[in-house]
Design a protein around this motif. Sequence first.
Motif, PDB file in Angstrom:
ATOM      1  N   UNK A  61     -32.212  32.252 -53.153  1.00 52.10           N
ATOM      2  CA  UNK A  61     -31.480  31.502 -52.138  1.00 52.10           C
ATOM      3  C   UNK A  61     -31.901  31.929 -50.733  1.00 52.10           C
ATOM      4  N   UNK A  62     -32.034  33.224 -50.532  1.00 58.86           N
ATOM      5  CA  UNK A  62     -32.448  33.735 -49.211  1.00 58.86           C
ATOM      6  C   UNK A  62     -33.841  33.246 -48.855  1.00 58.86           C
ATOM      7  N   UNK A  63     -34.777  33.385 -49.779  1.00 58.24           N
ATOM      8  CA  UNK A  63     -36.146  32.920 -49.511  1.00 58.24           C
ATOM      9  C   UNK A  63     -36.206  31.413 -49.316  1.00 58.24           C
ATOM     10  N   UNK A  67     -37.307  29.350 -45.962  1.00 58.67           N
ATOM     11  CA  UNK A  67     -38.334  28.317 -46.032  1.00 58.67           C
ATOM     12  C   UNK A  67     -37.831  26.977 -45.507  1.00 58.67           C
ATOM     13  N   UNK A  68     -36.610  26.610 -45.863  1.00 57.70           N
ATOM     14  CA  UNK A  68     -36.043  25.344 -45.377  1.00 57.70           C
ATOM     15  C   UNK A  68     -35.872  25.373 -43.857  1.00 57.70           C
ATOM     16  N   UNK A  85     -27.419  22.627 -49.525  1.00 54.84           N
ATOM     17  CA  UNK A  85     -26.049  22.375 -49.980  1.00 54.84           C
ATOM     18  C   UNK A  85     -25.868  22.721 -51.470  1.00 54.84           C
ATOM     19  N   UNK A  86     -26.653  22.138 -52.386  1.00 49.57           N
ATOM     20  CA  UNK A  86     -26.424  22.502 -53.792  1.00 49.57           C
ATOM     21  C   UNK A  86     -26.738  23.976 -54.089  1.00 49.57           C
ATOM     22  N   UNK A  87     -27.740  24.519 -53.423  1.00 48.89           N
ATOM     23  CA  UNK A  87     -28.044  25.931 -53.640  1.00 48.89           C
ATOM     24  C   UNK A  87     -26.875  26.820 -53.217  1.00 48.89           C
ATOM     25  N   UNK A  88     -26.201  26.432 -52.154  1.00 48.28           N
ATOM     26  CA  UNK A  88     -25.047  27.195 -51.681  1.00 48.28           C
ATOM     27  C   UNK A  88     -23.943  27.188 -52.738  1.00 48.28           C
ATOM     28  N   UNK A  93     -20.836  30.007 -56.737  1.00 46.34           N
ATOM     29  CA  UNK A  93     -20.254  30.042 -58.083  1.00 46.34           C
ATOM     30  C   UNK A  93     -20.642  31.334 -58.792  1.00 46.34           C
ATOM     31  N   UNK A  94     -21.915  31.682 -58.724  1.00 50.07           N
ATOM     32  CA  UNK A  94     -22.378  32.889 -59.411  1.00 50.07           C
ATOM     33  C   UNK A  94     -21.773  34.138 -58.785  1.00 50.07           C
TER      34      UNK A  94
END
Length: 141
Positions: A61-63, A67-68, A85-88, A93-94
């Motif tokens: 997520x950080x990488x 990149x985004x 958004x979906x990655x967040x 959740x995890x």
Amino acid sequence: MGLLMGKVMDENLKKSQDFMLATQKLQLERQLQMQNQMRERMMAMQIGRARELFYWLGSFYTLATLGMLAGFERRRSPGMLVPFVPLTFIVAYQYDMAFGTKMTRIREEADKIMSEEGALLALPHDLPTFDTIEAARLGKK
């Protein structure tokens, strides 16, 4: 003499039954304790697995976010930030599963289901009996 012998045999039978009952109770208590300890170990493994997965997802997520943001800086295109958004949600959740209160909420929901919606937990055709198992074993269904 026969009456006295019968009385002694009844007392011995009663003592034997009491001993067997106490032994069975002790064995059941040990089995319950062992099953609970195994359940706790499995839960600890699941939580440990969730935490390990979070570390990997958090790194990705950080990488990906870096990149985004770099792609957005270059192109000034909002489409570059869409996966954010979906990655967040996935990472949040995890995190909740690994470090938050998700397991507590799951346990509370399970308690609620067991106390208020017990019919959902019923086995089809109820619990198997010795007769049904034997019939299946012998192919007599």
